[in-house]
Design a protein around this motif. Structure first.
Motif, mmCIF file in Angstrom:
data_model
loop_
_atom_site.group_PDB
_atom_site.id
_atom_site.type_symbol
_atom_site.label_atom_id
_atom_site.label_comp_id
_atom_site.label_asym_id
_atom_site.label_seq_id
_atom_site.Cartn_x
_atom_site.Cartn_y
_atom_site.Cartn_z
ATOM 1 N N GLY A 14 1.373 -1.472 -0.106
ATOM 2 C CA GLY A 14 1.354 -1.742 1.323
ATOM 3 C C GLY A 14 0.318 -0.908 2.051
ATOM 4 O O GLY A 14 -0.333 -1.372 2.992
ATOM 5 N N PHE A 15 0.133 0.327 1.609
ATOM 6 C CA PHE A 15 -0.869 1.200 2.216
ATOM 7 C C PHE A 15 -2.273 0.670 1.945
ATOM 8 O O PHE A 15 -3.147 0.696 2.821
ATOM 9 C CB PHE A 15 -0.716 2.608 1.651
ATOM 10 N N LEU A 20 2.218 -2.070 6.586
ATOM 11 C CA LEU A 20 3.181 -0.984 6.749
ATOM 12 C C LEU A 20 3.309 -0.646 8.221
ATOM 13 O O LEU A 20 2.351 -0.774 8.989
ATOM 14 C CB LEU A 20 2.733 0.277 5.991
ATOM 15 N N GLU A 21 4.491 -0.195 8.618
ATOM 16 C CA GLU A 21 4.650 0.286 9.977
ATOM 17 C C GLU A 21 3.865 1.586 10.147
ATOM 18 O O GLU A 21 3.543 2.278 9.181
ATOM 19 C CB GLU A 21 6.134 0.491 10.294
ATOM 20 N N GLU A 22 3.582 1.918 11.393
ATOM 21 C CA GLU A 22 2.671 3.026 11.683
ATOM 22 C C GLU A 22 3.149 4.345 11.082
ATOM 23 O O GLU A 22 2.367 5.096 10.493
ATOM 24 C CB GLU A 22 2.507 3.168 13.196
ATOM 25 N N ALA A 23 4.438 4.649 11.220
ATOM 26 C CA ALA A 23 4.953 5.915 10.692
ATOM 27 C C ALA A 23 4.863 5.956 9.173
ATOM 28 O O ALA A 23 4.494 6.979 8.585
ATOM 29 C CB ALA A 23 6.401 6.119 11.144
ATOM 30 N N ASP A 24 5.193 4.837 8.521
ATOM 31 C CA ASP A 24 5.117 4.783 7.064
ATOM 32 C C ASP A 24 3.670 4.908 6.590
ATOM 33 O O ASP A 24 3.381 5.564 5.584
ATOM 34 C CB ASP A 24 5.719 3.476 6.548
ATOM 35 N N ARG A 25 2.768 4.268 7.315
ATOM 36 C CA ARG A 25 1.345 4.359 6.959
ATOM 37 C C ARG A 25 0.857 5.802 7.079
ATOM 38 O O ARG A 25 0.085 6.279 6.239
ATOM 39 C CB ARG A 25 0.526 3.431 7.864
ATOM 40 N N LEU A 26 1.324 6.505 8.106
ATOM 41 C CA LEU A 26 0.930 7.901 8.268
ATOM 42 C C LEU A 26 1.483 8.750 7.128
ATOM 43 O O LEU A 26 0.800 9.643 6.619
ATOM 44 C CB LEU A 26 1.424 8.418 9.618
ATOM 45 N N ALA A 27 2.713 8.467 6.703
ATOM 46 C CA ALA A 27 3.291 9.192 5.565
ATOM 47 C C ALA A 27 2.453 8.988 4.309
ATOM 48 O O ALA A 27 2.199 9.935 3.548
ATOM 49 C CB ALA A 27 4.728 8.734 5.318
#
Length: 214
Positions: A14-15, A20-27
């Motif tokens: 997903g990355f 991906l949602e913004e928070a998940d992408r940042l993780a």
């Protein structure tokens, strides 16, 4: 830095591909910045996606489609973040990708635990924050109604899944029950992306968890 725990494959894919949602992408960006193995895998997935696009039939855009999209972007109001960049953004323990973020106010969420929200664009259901935990602290035994993506930045913790030190990635969802215990040597600093809520286990957990606002 020896990294033993990595994100599941669906998050890496997903990355690389975008959904991906913004928070998940940042993780994922935080972990990939620390982990050469995952950086190589993400790059390979991106190359595979690019190769697939080259063999995909193209479709004509309707007239003025690009100008309409750009007009919508220009019409969005300027960010109301204001001067929210907190001093922790300059913490030497933070990776560069987090130093560029905007932070809300730090607050205490439990004895020995502080959190500081990261202000993200958009209206995703997931949220991101920094979490500081005192040495030797035994966290609440819990599960989640959504997902919890944790990147260890400093210090360590252990739980049923093993030992997690700097660079390690911990994935939790409603199928995972765990009770992290912070290492005794130093405070533990983590980046966390979370959707849903924390759900304490047992009668005490059910009483306490509504009081813990993450």
């Amino acid at each position: 830095m020896t990294i033993k725990h990595h994100p599941p494959e669906h998050l890496l894919a997903g990355f690389a591909c975008g959904p991906l949602e913004e928070a998940d992408r940042l993780a994922m960006a935080v972990h990939a910045g620390q982990c050469p193995t995952c950086r190589r895998l993400v790059k390979a997935l991106e190359q595979m996606g690019g190769a697939a696009l080259e063999h995909t039939a193209s479709f004509p855009m309707r007239p003025h489609a690009l100008s309409e999209v750009l007009a919508q972007v220009d019409a969005k109001p300027a960010s109301a973040l204001g001067d929210t960049r907190a001093t922790s953004a300059h913490d030497p323990d933070l990776p560069n990708v987090l130093r560029r973020c905007h932070f809300g106010k730090m607050r205490r969420v439990a004895p020995g635990v502080k959190m500081q929200p990261i202000i993200l664009p958009g209206t995703d259901k997931s949220r991101a924050f920094l979490l500081w935990s005192a040495p030797g602290l035994k966290m609440l035994d819990h599960t989640h109604s959504g997902t919890e993506l944790t990147c260890v930045l400093k210090g360590s913790f252990t739980h049923e899944g093993g030992y997690y030190g700097p660079g390690d990635f911990d994935y939790g969802d409603d199928d995972v029950d765990h009770q992290p215990i912070v290492g005794n040597d130093e405070p533990c600093l983590c980046f966390v992306a979370m959707s849903g809520t924390l759900k304490g286990n047992g009668w005490l957990g059910r009483i306490v968890s509504p009081l813990i606002r993450l």
